[in-house]
Enzyme design. Sequence first.
Site, short mmCIF file in Angstrom:
data_model
loop_
_atom_site.label_atom_id
_atom_site.label_comp_id
_atom_site.label_asym_id
_atom_site.label_seq_id
_atom_site.Cartn_x
_atom_site.Cartn_y
_atom_site.Cartn_z
N GLU A 116 1.77 5.00 -7.52
CA GLU A 116 2.75 6.09 -7.39
C GLU A 116 4.20 5.66 -7.59
O GLU A 116 5.08 5.97 -6.78
CB GLU A 116 2.57 6.75 -6.02
CG GLU A 116 1.14 7.27 -5.80
CD GLU A 116 0.89 7.84 -4.39
OE1 GLU A 116 1.85 8.01 -3.63
OE2 GLU A 116 -0.28 8.12 -4.09
N HIS B 135 -6.03 14.53 -7.20
CA HIS B 135 -5.95 15.36 -6.00
C HIS B 135 -5.54 16.75 -6.45
O HIS B 135 -4.35 17.02 -6.71
CB HIS B 135 -4.91 14.82 -5.02
CG HIS B 135 -5.28 13.55 -4.34
ND1 HIS B 135 -6.40 13.43 -3.53
CD2 HIS B 135 -4.69 12.33 -4.35
CE1 HIS B 135 -6.48 12.21 -3.06
NE2 HIS B 135 -5.46 11.51 -3.54
N GLU C 112 -9.27 9.26 -6.90
CA GLU C 112 -9.12 9.84 -5.54
C GLU C 112 -9.46 11.33 -5.54
O GLU C 112 -8.83 12.13 -4.87
CB GLU C 112 -7.70 9.62 -5.01
CG GLU C 112 -7.26 8.16 -5.04
CD GLU C 112 -5.90 7.93 -4.43
OE1 GLU C 112 -5.36 8.85 -3.79
OE2 GLU C 112 -5.35 6.82 -4.57
N ASP D 13 -10.32 14.94 -5.03
CA ASP D 13 -10.68 15.97 -4.08
C ASP D 13 -10.02 17.26 -4.57
O ASP D 13 -8.97 17.23 -5.20
CB ASP D 13 -10.29 15.64 -2.62
CG ASP D 13 -8.84 15.20 -2.44
OD1 ASP D 13 -8.57 14.50 -1.45
OD2 ASP D 13 -7.99 15.55 -3.27
O1 G3I Z 1 -4.57 3.36 12.18
C1 G3I Z 1 -3.51 4.09 12.80
C2 G3I Z 1 -3.83 4.34 14.25
O2 G3I Z 1 -3.88 3.08 14.93
C3 G3I Z 1 -2.77 5.25 14.87
O3 G3I Z 1 -3.13 5.56 16.19
C4 G3I Z 1 -2.66 6.53 14.03
C5 G3I Z 1 -1.62 7.49 14.56
O4 G3I Z 1 -0.33 6.95 14.28
O5 G3I Z 1 -2.31 6.19 12.69
C6 G3I Z 1 -3.33 5.42 12.09
O6 G3I Z 1 -2.95 5.12 10.78
C7 G3I Z 1 -3.05 6.24 9.91
C8 G3I Z 1 -4.00 5.88 8.77
O7 G3I Z 1 -4.04 6.92 7.78
C9 G3I Z 1 -5.42 5.62 9.26
O8 G3I Z 1 -5.92 6.83 9.79
C10 G3I Z 1 -1.67 6.51 9.36
O9 G3I Z 1 -0.87 7.00 10.41
C11 G3I Z 1 -1.75 7.55 8.25
O10 G3I Z 1 -0.49 7.67 7.61
C12 G3I Z 1 -2.77 7.11 7.18
O11 G3I Z 1 -2.86 8.13 6.22
C13 G3I Z 1 -3.42 7.71 4.97
C14 G3I Z 1 -2.36 7.93 3.85
O12 G3I Z 1 -2.94 7.61 2.57
C15 G3I Z 1 -1.14 7.05 4.05
O13 G3I Z 1 -1.52 5.69 3.94
C16 G3I Z 1 -4.64 8.56 4.67
O14 G3I Z 1 -5.67 8.23 5.61
C17 G3I Z 1 -5.15 8.30 3.26
O15 G3I Z 1 -6.21 9.21 2.92
C18 G3I Z 1 -4.02 8.49 2.25
O16 G3I Z 1 -4.53 8.16 0.98
C19 G3I Z 1 -3.55 8.21 -0.08
C20 G3I Z 1 -3.81 7.06 -1.03
O17 G3I Z 1 -3.77 5.85 -0.32
C21 G3I Z 1 -2.83 7.10 -2.19
N1 G3I Z 1 -2.88 8.40 -2.89
C22 G3I Z 1 -2.65 9.54 -1.99
C23 G3I Z 1 -3.68 9.54 -0.86
C24 G3I Z 1 -3.50 10.76 0.02
O18 G3I Z 1 -2.26 10.72 0.65
#
Ligand code: G3I
Length: 301
Positions: A127, A206, A235, A237
């Site tokens: 990105e 997406h 990715e 969906d």
């Molecule tokens: O693991 C922590 C946990 O310890 C904590 O309690 C909780 C609340 O703060 O956060 C948890 O981390 C989260 C993580 O997902 C695991 O669930 C992060 O806050 C959250 O930001 C993260 O979101 C991910 C996002 O990327 C940002 O990294 C999504 O699961 C994931 O599906 C999403 O995937 C992205 C691709 O990597 C790139 N392309 C877009 C796609 C969708 O946004």
Amino acid sequence: AGTLGAAAAQSDRYFGAAISAARLGDEQYTTIANREFTMVTPENEMKLDATQPARGQFNFTAGDRIYNWAVQNGKRVRGHTLLWHAAQPSWLQALSGAALRQAMIDHVNGVVGHYRGKIYAWDVVNEAYADGDSGGRRDSNFQRTGDDWIEAAFRAARAADPAAKLCYNDYNIENWSWTKTQAVYAMVRDFKQRGVPIDCVGLQAHFTSGSPYNASLRTTISSFAALGVDVQITELDIQGAPPQTYAAVVNDCLAVARCTGITVWGVRDQDSWRPGDSPLLFSGADKKPAYDAVLGALNAV
Ligand code: G3I
């Protein structure tokens, strides 16, 4: 064939899913994931904050957990993602200039080195292009170290693991008429012309009612492939569209030899980063009409 992975293998392709380490203890989840998918992308566990939480202190515990589950179940692994403006640890966000450029290269060397010879393809950069019609780069700390940061990243990754395919991955680059698509196309064309190591482009796919699937996806896939790179749907969906839209995406990939595989961004609807409005192929243990549409398209080859 009776599963997504076996059906994709009929045309020498993979069918994969984003996998979350936190769900590997859920038997329903792992039963579906093991049966249906032949490629695994860690949803979060190989991102910058997970793998280098403190400078010089790498942590591969969660990434290894997914890697080991995948390999023990006969699947290959896409590495996601080495360099991204998001999911950065605070120590990295605090850097700039030459120090950041060095930290960026050190990160690539540390993570790619740990998984050397084990990763099918890395999303080396994720990105890096701006949303909207500017056609320019996304403003980020990495971008502010200079335009050449993406090239430097790909060269470092190649040196660290010559066996891994090196991908550029992005969203909203599926519609051929979009400026962002054309900007990424120009970068890949430039890289190939100058011998910058790049092997693949990841189209995240997406799709939503606001950013819908468009039939020009087939032109986009074939145009990138004609540059001499593989294309991967990385990715997938889909929100706000009928199940047949999934079949359309599959058929667009199947139509281009160098479209080498498709990954959906999660296993079940409840595992989706954006639940609701049925973005994935399973609801609980149940196959959804979108699953049948995908399997039907894969088996129609
Ligand atoms: O693991 C922590 C946990 O310890 C904590 O309690 C909780 C609340 O703060 O956060 C948890 O981390 C989260 C993580 O997902 C695991 O669930 C992060 O806050 C959250 O930001 C993260 O979101 C991910 C996002 O990327 C940002 O990294 C999504 O699961 C994931 O599906 C999403 O995937 C992205 C691709 O990597 C790139 N392309 C877009 C796609 C969708 O946004």
